[in-house]
Design an enzyme around this catalytic site. Structure first.
Site, PDB file in Angstrom:
ATOM      1  N   ARG A  90      37.578 -59.605 -67.418  1.00  0.00           N
ATOM      2  CA  ARG A  90      37.756 -58.937 -68.705  1.00  0.00           C
ATOM      3  C   ARG A  90      37.270 -58.389 -69.060  1.00  0.00           C
ATOM      4  O   ARG A  90      37.673 -57.559 -69.474  1.00  0.00           O
ATOM      5  CB  ARG A  90      36.780 -60.679 -69.858  1.00  0.00           C
ATOM      6  CG  ARG A  90      36.891 -59.760 -71.226  1.00  0.00           C
ATOM      7  CD  ARG A  90      36.415 -61.005 -72.306  1.00  0.00           C
ATOM      8  NE  ARG A  90      35.887 -60.717 -73.629  1.00  0.00           N
ATOM      9  CZ  ARG A  90      35.473 -60.127 -74.509  1.00  0.00           C
ATOM     10  NH1 ARG A  90      34.274 -60.113 -74.117  1.00  0.00           N
ATOM     11  NH2 ARG A  90      35.003 -60.035 -75.712  1.00  0.00           N
ATOM     12  N   HIS A  94      39.525 -55.408 -70.465  1.00  0.00           N
ATOM     13  CA  HIS A  94      39.555 -54.598 -71.610  1.00  0.00           C
ATOM     14  C   HIS A  94      39.465 -52.765 -70.894  1.00  0.00           C
ATOM     15  O   HIS A  94      38.945 -52.065 -72.170  1.00  0.00           O
ATOM     16  CB  HIS A  94      37.657 -54.994 -72.106  1.00  0.00           C
ATOM     17  CG  HIS A  94      38.111 -56.166 -72.999  1.00  0.00           C
ATOM     18  ND1 HIS A  94      37.072 -55.988 -73.934  1.00  0.00           N
ATOM     19  CD2 HIS A  94      38.558 -57.447 -72.958  1.00  0.00           C
ATOM     20  CE1 HIS A  94      36.757 -57.763 -75.277  1.00  0.00           C
ATOM     21  NE2 HIS A  94      38.108 -58.039 -74.438  1.00  0.00           N
ATOM     22  N   VAL A  98      42.589 -49.913 -72.986  1.00  0.00           N
ATOM     23  CA  VAL A  98      42.037 -48.493 -74.240  1.00  0.00           C
ATOM     24  C   VAL A  98      41.720 -47.294 -73.009  1.00  0.00           C
ATOM     25  O   VAL A  98      41.151 -47.497 -72.409  1.00  0.00           O
ATOM     26  CB  VAL A  98      40.600 -49.220 -74.299  1.00  0.00           C
ATOM     27  CG1 VAL A  98      39.891 -48.265 -75.592  1.00  0.00           C
ATOM     28  CG2 VAL A  98      40.261 -50.508 -75.214  1.00  0.00           C
ATOM     29  N   GLY A 100      43.836 -47.073 -71.038  1.00  0.00           N
ATOM     30  CA  GLY A 100      44.110 -47.143 -69.327  1.00  0.00           C
ATOM     31  C   GLY A 100      43.410 -47.628 -68.569  1.00  0.00           C
ATOM     32  O   GLY A 100      41.864 -48.210 -69.039  1.00  0.00           O
ATOM     33  N   ASP A 102      40.817 -46.906 -66.307  1.00  0.00           N
ATOM     34  CA  ASP A 102      39.692 -45.416 -65.847  1.00  0.00           C
ATOM     35  C   ASP A 102      38.464 -45.479 -66.147  1.00  0.00           C
ATOM     36  O   ASP A 102      37.967 -44.992 -66.009  1.00  0.00           O
ATOM     37  CB  ASP A 102      40.112 -44.449 -67.003  1.00  0.00           C
ATOM     38  CG  ASP A 102      39.778 -44.437 -68.633  1.00  0.00           C
ATOM     39  OD1 ASP A 102      39.582 -45.909 -68.634  1.00  0.00           O
ATOM     40  OD2 ASP A 102      39.610 -43.816 -69.050  1.00  0.00           O
ATOM     41  N   SER A 104      37.060 -46.456 -68.768  1.00  0.00           N
ATOM     42  CA  SER A 104      36.001 -45.784 -69.883  1.00  0.00           C
ATOM     43  C   SER A 104      35.240 -46.805 -70.405  1.00  0.00           C
ATOM     44  O   SER A 104      34.286 -45.929 -70.433  1.00  0.00           O
ATOM     45  CB  SER A 104      37.696 -45.276 -70.892  1.00  0.00           C
ATOM     46  OG  SER A 104      38.034 -46.345 -71.015  1.00  0.00           O
ATOM     47  N   HIS A 224      41.639 -67.676 -69.659  1.00  0.00           N
ATOM     48  CA  HIS A 224      40.707 -68.220 -71.406  1.00  0.00           C
ATOM     49  C   HIS A 224      40.267 -69.724 -71.151  1.00  0.00           C
ATOM     50  O   HIS A 224      40.034 -70.693 -70.974  1.00  0.00           O
ATOM     51  CB  HIS A 224      41.337 -68.159 -72.566  1.00  0.00           C
ATOM     52  CG  HIS A 224      40.748 -67.192 -72.984  1.00  0.00           C
ATOM     53  ND1 HIS A 224      41.360 -66.204 -74.778  1.00  0.00           N
ATOM     54  CD2 HIS A 224      40.636 -66.080 -72.838  1.00  0.00           C
ATOM     55  CE1 HIS A 224      40.997 -65.483 -74.966  1.00  0.00           C
ATOM     56  NE2 HIS A 224      40.557 -64.754 -73.211  1.00  0.00           N
ATOM     57  N   THR A 225      40.898 -69.674 -68.811  1.00  0.00           N
ATOM     58  CA  THR A 225      40.330 -70.745 -68.365  1.00  0.00           C
ATOM     59  C   THR A 225      39.399 -70.933 -68.149  1.00  0.00           C
ATOM     60  O   THR A 225      38.280 -71.862 -67.843  1.00  0.00           O
ATOM     61  CB  THR A 225      41.491 -71.523 -67.847  1.00  0.00           C
ATOM     62  OG1 THR A 225      41.089 -72.432 -66.813  1.00  0.00           O
ATOM     63  CG2 THR A 225      41.506 -70.752 -66.979  1.00  0.00           C
TER      64      THR A 225
HETATM   65  C1  HEM Z   1      45.811 -63.009 -75.356  1.00  0.00           C
HETATM   66  C2  HEM Z   1      44.756 -62.270 -76.331  1.00  0.00           C
HETATM   67  C3  HEM Z   1      43.096 -61.929 -75.983  1.00  0.00           C
HETATM   68  C4  HEM Z   1      42.784 -62.438 -77.041  1.00  0.00           C
HETATM   69  C5  HEM Z   1      43.082 -62.373 -78.394  1.00  0.00           C
HETATM   70  C6  HEM Z   1      40.829 -62.586 -76.406  1.00  0.00           C
HETATM   71  C7  HEM Z   1      39.746 -62.538 -77.041  1.00  0.00           C
HETATM   72  C8  HEM Z   1      39.095 -63.090 -76.477  1.00  0.00           C
HETATM   73  C9  HEM Z   1      37.350 -63.321 -77.150  1.00  0.00           C
HETATM   74  C10 HEM Z   1      36.939 -63.243 -78.753  1.00  0.00           C
HETATM   75  C11 HEM Z   1      36.694 -63.962 -76.665  1.00  0.00           C
HETATM   76  C12 HEM Z   1      35.026 -64.339 -76.524  1.00  0.00           C
HETATM   77  C13 HEM Z   1      34.485 -62.618 -76.754  1.00  0.00           C
HETATM   78  C14 HEM Z   1      33.403 -63.723 -77.199  1.00  0.00           C
HETATM   79  O1  HEM Z   1      33.248 -63.523 -78.354  1.00  0.00           O
HETATM   80  O2  HEM Z   1      32.390 -64.171 -76.612  1.00  0.00           O
HETATM   81  C15 HEM Z   1      37.238 -63.928 -75.127  1.00  0.00           C
HETATM   82  C16 HEM Z   1      37.196 -64.200 -73.857  1.00  0.00           C
HETATM   83  C17 HEM Z   1      37.786 -64.054 -72.705  1.00  0.00           C
HETATM   84  N1  HEM Z   1      38.624 -63.368 -72.084  1.00  0.00           N
HETATM   85 FE1  HEM Z   1      40.145 -62.735 -74.006  1.00  0.00          FE
HETATM   86  N2  HEM Z   1      41.384 -62.206 -74.773  1.00  0.00           N
HETATM   87  C18 HEM Z   1      42.716 -62.501 -74.827  1.00  0.00           C
HETATM   88  C19 HEM Z   1      43.622 -61.762 -73.713  1.00  0.00           C
HETATM   89  C20 HEM Z   1      42.648 -61.940 -72.658  1.00  0.00           C
HETATM   90  C21 HEM Z   1      43.258 -61.267 -71.197  1.00  0.00           C
HETATM   91  C22 HEM Z   1      44.463 -60.660 -71.431  1.00  0.00           C
HETATM   92  C23 HEM Z   1      41.815 -61.960 -70.157  1.00  0.00           C
HETATM   93  C24 HEM Z   1      42.491 -61.524 -69.105  1.00  0.00           C
HETATM   94  C25 HEM Z   1      43.301 -61.222 -68.448  1.00  0.00           C
HETATM   95  C26 HEM Z   1      40.898 -62.401 -70.360  1.00  0.00           C
HETATM   96  C27 HEM Z   1      39.955 -62.869 -70.734  1.00  0.00           C
HETATM   97  C28 HEM Z   1      39.111 -63.454 -71.020  1.00  0.00           C
HETATM   98  C29 HEM Z   1      37.489 -64.394 -69.961  1.00  0.00           C
HETATM   99  C30 HEM Z   1      37.616 -64.128 -69.093  1.00  0.00           C
HETATM  100  C31 HEM Z   1      36.946 -64.226 -70.958  1.00  0.00           C
HETATM  101  C32 HEM Z   1      34.786 -64.967 -70.827  1.00  0.00           C
HETATM  102  C33 HEM Z   1      34.476 -64.226 -70.280  1.00  0.00           C
HETATM  103  C34 HEM Z   1      32.841 -64.378 -70.551  1.00  0.00           C
HETATM  104  O3  HEM Z   1      32.369 -65.614 -70.100  1.00  0.00           O
HETATM  105  O4  HEM Z   1      31.646 -63.471 -70.374  1.00  0.00           O
HETATM  106  N3  HEM Z   1      41.461 -62.782 -72.175  1.00  0.00           N
HETATM  107  N4  HEM Z   1      38.857 -63.015 -74.713  1.00  0.00           N
END
Ligand code: HEM
Ligand code: NAG
Ligand code: NAG
Ligand code: NAG
Length: 350
Positions: A90, A94, A98, A100, A102, A104, A224-225
């Site tokens: 993640r 992130h 934002v 690129g 980099d 940041s 999100h797996t």
């Molecule tokens: C498609 C739009 C996306 C949205 C709206 C989104 C939103 C979120 C949100 C709200 C969380 C939970 C944050 C929290 O409350 O703790 C989350 C977790 C996470 N996201 Fe996304 N995400 C998106 C795309 C992605 C992408 C592109 C990736 C990586 C390639 C990603 C990887 C992850 C991972 C791995 C977690 C778990 C993080 C942890 O356990 O610390 N997400 N995401």
């Protein structure tokens, strides 16, 4: 408390989107060419610096152990806690969305900049894995001082975490040669990172503005797996509404509602079936409505459902697409020696 945070998030994201979209192509038609100006633009006296071409093994000659050193730091952290691996995947996303890729996102608050990206609503307090980047950077500065950028460390770490959490199935080369940025602004996170309540249209637009297709958006959402979410990120979807087809599966809703019924914004796993494995289970979860966010449920839309079904069904398909999409995400707005630096410490500009 939790819903208060969500409302603030909604409001600020709305405000942010208005500001953020001003400089982008029309969100309704993200891929349409820009309108031709009435008069030809005057030749610019100093052409904008060219983005570097990233390449595989960029540090082969200057710091041949660079990728090994990052891998060792990631392994150590993820073997102790697989959740950190999710955090690192993640973190890469992130960072790249934002300003690129980099680094940041790594900058700490200072008197000169009290509100860096890491304090932005989508990042604080949920973003994790910073200590792994610090450990890798410390080892790299010993082995080859001043050579390896923090932006490349974030990219390598996101890749390495993917390899480990997928048991080697998501294994790929990550091109490198990024430079580190000097600017980091908290409120830019809101209009660059999609919110959990995003609709399909908003997701498409926000990924398109980074040069990523709808298909790549569907593929990258598969991250999100793994990992967790704070309850405040999806409390708008509770309780479930059985007569609404976009609502959460009733059983999952009950379970997370019970887990969330505590003070202090608890967390729940994103993939109840295989919470710490990077696999295609996410797509099966989408089909069964066993996902937390509206942005996940939105992939059941007619435009994306076919891709979801194929990823859910065909073994190895998603893994292959995810590798390519991670590399593509890693090329967003990367900086060169002309526009960035190699930081000495990842939390501070030089
Ligand atoms: C498609 C739009 C996306 C949205 C709206 C989104 C939103 C979120 C949100 C709200 C969380 C939970 C944050 C929290 O409350 O703790 C989350 C977790 C996470 N996201 Fe996304 N995400 C998106 C795309 C992605 C992408 C592109 C990736 C990586 C390639 C990603 C990887 C992850 C991972 C791995 C977690 C778990 C993080 C942890 O356990 O610390 N997400 N995401
Ligand atoms: C965003 O943050 C910058 C710097 O902290 C500030 O100058 C600007 O007013 C903020 N913009 C909004 C819309 O809050
Ligand atoms: C549940 O969903 C249906 C169909 O979308 C809608 O008409 C109804 O107002 C919703 N009920 C609640 C309590 O939100
Ligand atoms: C939340 O917890 C309280 C007190 O423990 C309990 O009375 C209530 O029924 C719970 N609500 C849900 C939705 O589980």
């Amino acid at each position: 408390m939790a819903s208060g945070k969500l409302v603030a998030l909604a409001l600020m994201a709305l405000l942010g989107c208005v500001a953020g979209y001003a400089g982008y192509p029309n969100p309704g038609t993200p891929s349409s060419p820009p309108p031709s100006p009435a008069a030809p633009a005057p030749p610019s006296p100093t052409p904008p610096p060219r983005a570097p071409v990233l390449k595989i093994g960029h540090y082969r000659k200057t710091c041949y152990k660079a990728e090994q050193i990052v891998r060792d730091a990631v392994k150590k952290a993820v073997y102790a806690n697989r959740g950190i691996g999710a955090g690192l995947i993640r973190l890469f996303f992130h960072d790249c969305f934002v300003r690129g890729c980099d680094a940041s996102v790594l900058l700490d608050p200072t008197s000169a900049n009290a509100q860096p990206e890491k304090l932005g609503i989508p990042n604080f307090p949920s973003l994790r894995g910073f200590e792994v980047i610090d450990a890798a950077k410390a080892a790299l500065e010993k082995a080859c001082p001043g050579i390896v950028s923090c932006a490349d460390i974030v990219a390598f770490a996101g890749r390495d975490a993917s390899v480990i959490l997928s048991n080697g199935k998501v294994n790929f080369n990550m091109p490198s040669g990024r430079y580190d940025g000097r600017v980091s602004i908290a409120n830019e996170t809101l209009f660059n990172l999609p919110p959990p309540f995003a609709t399909l249209q908003l997701l498409k637009d926000m990924f398109a503005s980074k040069g990523l297709s709808t298909d790549e958006m569907v593929t990258l959402s598969g991250a999100h797996t793994v990992g967790i979410s704070h309850c405040s990120s999806f409390s708008d979807r509770l309780p479930a509404n059985a007569s609404d087809p976009s609502s959460m599966d009733a059983k999952l809703a009950k379970s997370v509602q019970r887990q969330c019924n505590k003070t202090g914004d608890p967390t729940v796993v994103q993939d109840v079936v295989s919470p710490s494995f990077l696999d295609k289970q996410y797509y099966q979860n989408v089909l069964k409505r066993k996902v937390l966010f509206n942005s996940d449920a939105a992939l059941q839309s007619p435009e994306t459902i076919n891709e979801v079904r194929l990823n859910a069904r065909i073994s190895g398909r998603w893994e292959k697409k995810f590798k390519a999409a991670m590399v593509k995400m890693g090329s967003i707005e990367v900086k060169s020696s002309a526009t960035g630096e190699i930081r000495k410490q990842c939390r501070f500009v030089n």
